[in-house]
Scaffold this active site. Sequence first.
Site, short mmCIF file in Angstrom:
data_model
loop_
_atom_site.label_atom_id
_atom_site.label_comp_id
_atom_site.label_asym_id
_atom_site.label_seq_id
_atom_site.Cartn_x
_atom_site.Cartn_y
_atom_site.Cartn_z
N GLU A 79 32.00 -2.84 11.18
CA GLU A 79 30.69 -2.86 11.58
C GLU A 79 29.80 -1.98 10.53
OE1 GLU A 79 27.39 -2.79 13.09
OE2 GLU A 79 28.98 -3.98 14.10
N GLY A 105 30.88 -7.04 5.96
CA GLY A 105 31.90 -7.70 6.14
C GLY A 105 32.47 -8.54 5.01
N ASP A 122 30.91 -12.16 13.52
CA ASP A 122 29.93 -12.00 14.60
C ASP A 122 29.04 -11.05 14.16
OD1 ASP A 122 28.70 -12.14 16.95
OD2 ASP A 122 30.12 -10.92 17.85
#
Length: 219
Positions: A79, A105, A122
Site C-alpha cells: 500500500e 506496487g 487493486d
Amino acid sequence: ESDSSVILSTNVLFGVQSILMKNAALTGMYYDYALAAPVMAGIPQMHSPGNILILGLGPGTFAKYCSEYFPGVCIEGVEIDEKITKLAKQYFQQPEDIPVTTYDGRAYLNAVDKKYDVILVDAFQDITIPFQMSSFEFFTLVQAHLKEGGVMAVNLNMKGSEEGDINQYLSDTIGSVFKHVYTIDVPGCTNRALYAFHSKETMDRFKRGIDAETDADLT
C-alpha cells in the site's frame, strides 16, 4: 460510519475505497467477486497454505475476507499510502498478522523474487489504475511472480460497453500476456472483476471448489 458499515472514501470523483460490514458476511461489491481468484488457484485444496499478494491493499477488506474464508493462507499487502494502512487497523479490522509494505506496487515486484498463487491488482489513482500498473510490461512482471497455476485478479473501475473504452484496452493488454482472461461485471456498481491465468485447468479447479462448498453447505 453507520449502524451497518464503516466506509472509506478518499475524496475521489465518486465511489468508496473500502467497506467494513458490521452485520453481513459479504459486501455485495467487487471484494466478494475477487474471492473467486483463490478458488481458481486451488488454494482450498492445497496441502500447503498458499499465498496471496495484494497490490493496493487499502484498508484491507479483501485481505480480511481471505483470512476468514481461506484459513491459514499467507497474505502480503503493498500500500503506497501509510495513512490508509493505519486506518485499516483502527477502523477496518485488518488482521494484525498481515505484513504491509509501504511502496508502489510495480516497484515492489521489481524488488522481490517471490512467487504467489494469487496476485490482486487493486491500485487506483483517483478512479483509474495508475499508468505504471496498466502496461504490458507491468502485467508481464505480475505474470513472472505467479506460480504455475497462479491467477491474477484485477479490479477494473468505470466499466463500459463502448468500443475502445479504457477497460477494453486493459483487457486486451492483459490478454497479450495471459492465455486466458475472464471478466464479470459487478451488479449495482461501476466495477468489473478480471481474472487472468495460463493454466487450462484453472476453471476446472474453480468448479471443483464451488462444488465442494455447495456440498459442505448441504451437509
